[in-house]
Scaffold this active site. Structure first.
Site, PDB file in Angstrom:
ATOM      1  N   TYR A   5       0.812  -1.221   0.000  1.00  0.00           N
ATOM      2  CA  TYR A   5       0.000   0.000   0.000  1.00  0.00           C
ATOM      3  C   TYR A   5       0.845   1.272   0.000  1.00  0.00           C
ATOM      4  O   TYR A   5       0.357   2.340   0.348  1.00  0.00           O
ATOM      5  CB  TYR A   5      -0.935   0.001   1.210  1.00  0.00           C
ATOM      6  CG  TYR A   5      -1.840  -1.200   1.292  1.00  0.00           C
ATOM      7  CD1 TYR A   5      -2.481  -1.685   0.155  1.00  0.00           C
ATOM      8  CD2 TYR A   5      -2.050  -1.859   2.500  1.00  0.00           C
ATOM      9  CE1 TYR A   5      -3.305  -2.801   0.223  1.00  0.00           C
ATOM     10  CE2 TYR A   5      -2.882  -2.967   2.577  1.00  0.00           C
ATOM     11  CZ  TYR A   5      -3.497  -3.438   1.434  1.00  0.00           C
ATOM     12  OH  TYR A   5      -4.318  -4.542   1.501  1.00  0.00           O
ATOM     13  N   HIS A  68      20.091   6.635  22.098  1.00  0.00           N
ATOM     14  CA  HIS A  68      19.528   7.971  21.865  1.00  0.00           C
ATOM     15  C   HIS A  68      19.749   8.299  20.394  1.00  0.00           C
ATOM     16  O   HIS A  68      20.891   8.463  19.951  1.00  0.00           O
ATOM     17  CB  HIS A  68      20.224   8.998  22.769  1.00  0.00           C
ATOM     18  CG  HIS A  68      19.500  10.312  22.844  1.00  0.00           C
ATOM     19  ND1 HIS A  68      19.390  11.147  21.766  1.00  0.00           N
ATOM     20  CD2 HIS A  68      18.874  10.926  23.879  1.00  0.00           C
ATOM     21  CE1 HIS A  68      18.722  12.241  22.133  1.00  0.00           C
ATOM     22  NE2 HIS A  68      18.381  12.123  23.409  1.00  0.00           N
ATOM     23  N   ASP A  69      18.661   8.408  19.642  1.00  0.00           N
ATOM     24  CA  ASP A  69      18.803   8.538  18.192  1.00  0.00           C
ATOM     25  C   ASP A  69      19.439   9.848  17.752  1.00  0.00           C
ATOM     26  O   ASP A  69      20.262   9.866  16.822  1.00  0.00           O
ATOM     27  CB  ASP A  69      17.444   8.343  17.499  1.00  0.00           C
ATOM     28  CG  ASP A  69      16.337   9.227  18.046  1.00  0.00           C
ATOM     29  OD1 ASP A  69      16.575   9.973  19.005  1.00  0.00           O
ATOM     30  OD2 ASP A  69      15.206   9.153  17.510  1.00  0.00           O
ATOM     31  N   THR A  93      18.102  21.512  21.878  1.00  0.00           N
ATOM     32  CA  THR A  93      17.723  20.254  22.505  1.00  0.00           C
ATOM     33  C   THR A  93      17.211  19.320  21.405  1.00  0.00           C
ATOM     34  O   THR A  93      16.886  19.775  20.294  1.00  0.00           O
ATOM     35  CB  THR A  93      16.653  20.468  23.597  1.00  0.00           C
ATOM     36  OG1 THR A  93      16.472  19.240  24.318  1.00  0.00           O
ATOM     37  CG2 THR A  93      15.321  20.897  22.997  1.00  0.00           C
ATOM     38  N   SER A  94      17.145  18.048  21.703  1.00  0.00           N
ATOM     39  CA  SER A  94      16.798  17.060  20.669  1.00  0.00           C
ATOM     40  C   SER A  94      15.481  17.380  19.970  1.00  0.00           C
ATOM     41  O   SER A  94      15.352  17.247  18.750  1.00  0.00           O
ATOM     42  CB  SER A  94      16.715  15.662  21.284  1.00  0.00           C
ATOM     43  OG  SER A  94      17.964  15.261  21.787  1.00  0.00           O
ATOM     44  N   HIS A 141     -32.803   6.015   3.478  1.00  0.00           N
ATOM     45  CA  HIS A 141     -32.921   4.806   4.306  1.00  0.00           C
ATOM     46  C   HIS A 141     -32.659   3.545   3.474  1.00  0.00           C
ATOM     47  O   HIS A 141     -33.082   2.444   3.851  1.00  0.00           O
ATOM     48  CB  HIS A 141     -34.308   4.701   4.958  1.00  0.00           C
ATOM     49  CG  HIS A 141     -34.675   5.877   5.800  1.00  0.00           C
ATOM     50  ND1 HIS A 141     -34.286   6.002   7.117  1.00  0.00           N
ATOM     51  CD2 HIS A 141     -35.376   6.999   5.512  1.00  0.00           C
ATOM     52  CE1 HIS A 141     -34.735   7.130   7.609  1.00  0.00           C
ATOM     53  NE2 HIS A 141     -35.394   7.767   6.655  1.00  0.00           N
ATOM     54  N   SER A 262     -13.177 -14.616  -7.856  1.00  0.00           N
ATOM     55  CA  SER A 262     -13.324 -15.637  -6.826  1.00  0.00           C
ATOM     56  C   SER A 262     -12.562 -16.883  -7.235  1.00  0.00           C
ATOM     57  O   SER A 262     -12.535 -17.245  -8.414  1.00  0.00           O
ATOM     58  CB  SER A 262     -14.808 -15.981  -6.639  1.00  0.00           C
ATOM     59  OG  SER A 262     -14.970 -17.171  -5.881  1.00  0.00           O
ATOM     60  N   VAL A 311       4.668   5.394  14.122  1.00  0.00           N
ATOM     61  CA  VAL A 311       3.748   4.505  13.408  1.00  0.00           C
ATOM     62  C   VAL A 311       2.663   5.300  12.679  1.00  0.00           C
ATOM     63  O   VAL A 311       2.457   5.147  11.482  1.00  0.00           O
ATOM     64  CB  VAL A 311       3.096   3.497  14.385  1.00  0.00           C
ATOM     65  CG1 VAL A 311       2.061   2.649  13.648  1.00  0.00           C
ATOM     66  CG2 VAL A 311       4.157   2.618  15.034  1.00  0.00           C
TER      67      VAL A 311
END
Length: 431
Positions: A5, A68-69, A93-94, A141, A262, A311
């Site tokens: 994807y 620590h990356d 700072t990071s 509906h 199918s 993520v």
């Protein structure tokens, strides 16, 4: 996101390589700003720009030790730069690097999404024009209601997509924000002018008042906008699925030569793209909940948001981009069956024209409640009855014949009456 994807151009924006490149952009922009304001030597900046680079494998190797990356990244960059490297990350700072770099990724992703969204706009505009007068039954509906056109349905889709486009354009401005403010955001060790200059070089605006991180309401808003766009796509997909059902079959996804529906039933032609889009929208919508939960951090910062964003950010951007490509292709190649639309519209002798008969009787002086009872009685006799013919029942009804001539009844069953104002909607959309 899995490769299945992921479109290459969007996937490239969410690789470790691209992320580290944005970090390097931020660090260099800060160094340039520091030099312009006289805080560090210009020749050091030139040396940094000439030598600064990174090796992803080496960064990961260092990170395995230091856990620590950002430190791992800076260590690797300094291995290439040498002595001038002492000016890199000065007063930062990071999160200054992480959040400003993430903003660059978000803006780049949104640009790709807007490009794909424009393809959908054009596909819908074309199909809405092609089927401007393709008459079909409208449903409420899930039940037959009154006549409309397929083009009118698509015009409604187009209007919704245009609203999404407008939202994303405004969103792009809101997320084009960086921060170079140091620990807890107080600028204790970095001049706010450095932030202003560095952000300008990166095409961003300084955050109004950051803590040690950019507040996550911006990021939650970003994901929610993607969730709203994918919900729109899902709405279209669900409608296509419904209209493709065998007992409706008014539209159908394009079925390619050699395609199979199918493993067991050779006759099957399934709406697999629309079903896929429906499922994907659920993922992005779920990610929006996670983004909202990222807003509440402890004090000036914690990193509970970080693992979530690793993520939901790539997955949401990649899925939205993929979904736009899928729905655009689906709309462009959609198979439309006007004859089936006409067949479905006239089932049970045109019961969908009941309101027209009702209004005609009222205009002729019949009490509305009596008119409603008369028309409903004929409609329900025809409804769900083999050979049921509402038109014939109306023509034979003694009460109706007291008020309406055969020609006046005929007019009540013309779909053209229902289409007379559709051009107003088309004019609003510029079609």
């Amino acid at each position: 996101m899995i490769e299945r994807y992921t479109l290459p151009e969007m996937g490239a924006l969410w690789t470790d390589e691209y992320k580290l490149q944005t970090w390097l952009q931020v660090e260099i922009a800060v160094c340039e700003a520091q030099a312009e304001l006289g805080y560090i030597p210009q020749d050091a900046v030139e040396e940094i720009k000439a030598k600064a680079k990174f090796d992803r494998a080496r960064v990961l190797e260092i990170e395995a030790e230091v856990r620590h990356d950002v430190i791992a990244f800076l260590t690797n960059v300094n291995e290439h730069v040498g002595d001038a490297g002492r000016y890199i990350h000065l007063g930062l700072t990071s999160s200054d690097v992480l959040d400003t770099g993430l903003a660059l990724q978000m803006v780049a992703s949104l640009n790709l999404i807007l490009d794909k969204l424009e393809e959908l706009v054009q596909a819908l505009r074309y199909q809405a024009q092609q089927h401007r007068y393709t008459v079909m039954v409208g449903r409420s509906h899930g039940i037959h209601a009154e006549p409309m056109t397929f083009g009118f349905k698509l015009a409604g889709w187009l209007a919704e997509v245009l609203r999404n486009r407008d939202r994303l354009v405004r969103l792009r401005q809101e997320i084009s924000v960086g921060q170079i403010s140091g620990a807890v955001g107080t600028y204790a060790n970095i001049d706010p002018k450095v932030e202003a200059l560095a952000c300008q070089k990166l095409g961003l605006e300084p955050d109004t008042a950051s803590t040690q991180v950019i507040s996550r309401d911006r990021h939650a808003n970003f994901i929610q906008h993607l969730a709203l766009l994918t919900a729109t796509i899902e709405r279209f997909a669900v409608e296509i699925r419904n209209l493709q059902r065998t007992d409706v079959l008014e539209v159908e996804e394009f079925f390619a030569k050699g395609q199979k529906g199918s493993s067991a039933m050779p006759h099957k032609r399934n709406p697999i793209r629309s079903e896929r889009l429906t499922g994907m929208a659920r993922i992005v919508r779920g990610n929006a909940v996670a983004a909202l939960e990222n807003v509440a951090l402890w004090h000036e910062r914690d990193i509970s948001h970080s693992s979530v964003e690793r993520v939901i950010m790539p997955d949401s951007c990649i899925l939205t981009h993929f979904m736009l490509k899928e729905i655009s292709g689906l709309v462009k190649k959609l198979l439309v069956y006007p004859d089936n639309m006409k067949r479905n519209m006239n089932v049970y002798g045109g019961v969908i024209f009941s309101q027209g008969v009702l209004l005609a009787l009222v205009e002729k002086g019949m009490v509305r409640e009596e008119a409603y009872k008369t028309v409903q009685s004929c409609a329900h006799q025809a409804w769900n009855t083999e050979g049921g013919d509402f038109y014939s029942l109306i023509c034979k009804d003694a009460t109706v014949n007291q008020y309406l001539s055969s020609q006046e009844i005929e007019v009540c069953f013309s779909p053209q009456h229902h289409l007379k104002h559709l051009d107003d909607v088309y004019q609003r959309l510029g079609i």
